[in-house]
Enzyme design. Structure first.
Site, mmCIF file in Angstrom:
data_model
loop_
_atom_site.group_PDB
_atom_site.id
_atom_site.type_symbol
_atom_site.label_atom_id
_atom_site.label_comp_id
_atom_site.label_asym_id
_atom_site.label_seq_id
_atom_site.Cartn_x
_atom_site.Cartn_y
_atom_site.Cartn_z
ATOM 1 N N MET A 151 0.900 -1.160 0.000
ATOM 2 C CA MET A 151 0.000 0.000 0.000
ATOM 3 C C MET A 151 0.937 1.207 0.000
ATOM 4 O O MET A 151 1.462 1.594 1.049
ATOM 5 C CB MET A 151 -0.920 -0.025 1.225
ATOM 6 C CG MET A 151 -1.887 -1.173 1.182
ATOM 7 S SD MET A 151 -3.092 -1.359 2.531
ATOM 8 C CE MET A 151 -2.736 -0.158 3.722
ATOM 9 N N THR A 152 1.174 1.766 -1.197
ATOM 10 C CA THR A 152 2.190 2.802 -1.336
ATOM 11 C C THR A 152 1.870 4.073 -0.562
ATOM 12 O O THR A 152 2.780 4.750 -0.098
ATOM 13 C CB THR A 152 2.425 3.166 -2.816
ATOM 14 O OG1 THR A 152 1.182 3.564 -3.400
ATOM 15 C CG2 THR A 152 3.013 1.997 -3.573
ATOM 16 N N CYS A 153 0.595 4.395 -0.395
ATOM 17 C CA CYS A 153 0.264 5.641 0.293
ATOM 18 C C CYS A 153 0.625 5.591 1.774
ATOM 19 O O CYS A 153 0.786 6.631 2.418
ATOM 20 C CB CYS A 153 -1.201 6.000 0.109
ATOM 21 S SG CYS A 153 -2.332 4.686 0.592
ATOM 22 N N THR A 154 0.801 4.376 2.307
ATOM 23 C CA THR A 154 1.161 4.250 3.723
ATOM 24 C C THR A 154 2.495 3.533 3.922
ATOM 25 O O THR A 154 2.841 3.192 5.054
ATOM 26 C CB THR A 154 0.066 3.495 4.498
ATOM 27 O OG1 THR A 154 -0.157 2.225 3.877
ATOM 28 C CG2 THR A 154 -1.228 4.281 4.540
ATOM 29 N N ASN A 155 3.250 3.304 2.836
ATOM 30 C CA ASN A 155 4.561 2.638 2.905
ATOM 31 C C ASN A 155 4.457 1.304 3.636
ATOM 32 O O ASN A 155 5.223 1.004 4.546
ATOM 33 C CB ASN A 155 5.601 3.551 3.567
ATOM 34 C CG ASN A 155 5.687 4.894 2.883
ATOM 35 O OD1 ASN A 155 5.586 4.979 1.667
ATOM 36 N ND2 ASN A 155 5.880 5.938 3.657
#
Length: 186
Positions: A151-155
């Site tokens: 989940m790239t938005c939350t690393n």
């Protein structure tokens, strides 16, 4: 001229986009870019840099940048939802991450965060921090077949509990190579 009074329609959309790109990338930053180039040129004449490719300049100015050490991974990552830093799967992941070349590290960071570089300060400055959680299956055999996802938005890295480094490296490499720019592996 009088652009604010002109509605954007399907008929003038292409012209609008061309003008918008021109303002954003050219006329909108022309003065700032000229000032930067003038100052930079005083320190290092730009003409002398034209013999280098972009990648060569990056390497010359910034060097081969390893993005993390083992200590960084242990101090600046968060393990949650079934993992701790002492878990053998996490230790295997850290081993693999420390063996990565700078290019592979950039690909990993791109996969997990959506950008190929960490912020100034490295993992310590990444917000939210790189978080590694267990991706579970109904059975260990089933879990072994899963791919890591993010989940790239939350690393956020969702990692199955693999039983071997080879399997983990293979699955991680496959996900990094095939998951760039897509939402298929979530």
């Amino acid at each position: 001229p009088r652009g604010a009074d002109t509605p954007v329609t399907i008929w003038n959309l292409e012209e609008y986009l061309e003008l918008l790109v021109s303002v954003i990338l050219h006329s909108g930053v022309e003065r700032q870019l000229a000032s930067f180039c003038s100052g930079f040129n005083e320190i290092l004449p730009i003409e002398k840099l034209r013999v280098f490719a972009t990648a060569e300049l990056d390497q010359l100015l910034c060097g081969e940048r390893l993005m993390w050490t083992r200590r960084d991974l242990e101090e600046y990552t968060v393990c949650d939802h079934g993992f701790t830093h002492q878990n053998p799967t996490i230790q295997m992941l850290f081993d693999i991450m420390c063996e990565m070349s700078p290019a592979e590290q950039r690909q990993f960071v791109q996969f997990v965060t959506g950008t190929p570089n960490l912020p100034v300060g490295g993992l310590r400055s990444l917000r939210p921090p790189l978080t590694i959680v267990r991706k579970t299956g109904e059975t260990m055999a089933q879990e072994e077949e899963y791919l890591p996802s993010v989940m790239t938005c939350t690393n956020y890295l969702k990692l199955p509990q693999y039983t071997s480094r080879d399997v983990m490296r293979e699955k991680l490499t496959f996900s990094i190579s095939n998951g760039q720019g897509s939402f298929y592996l979530s």
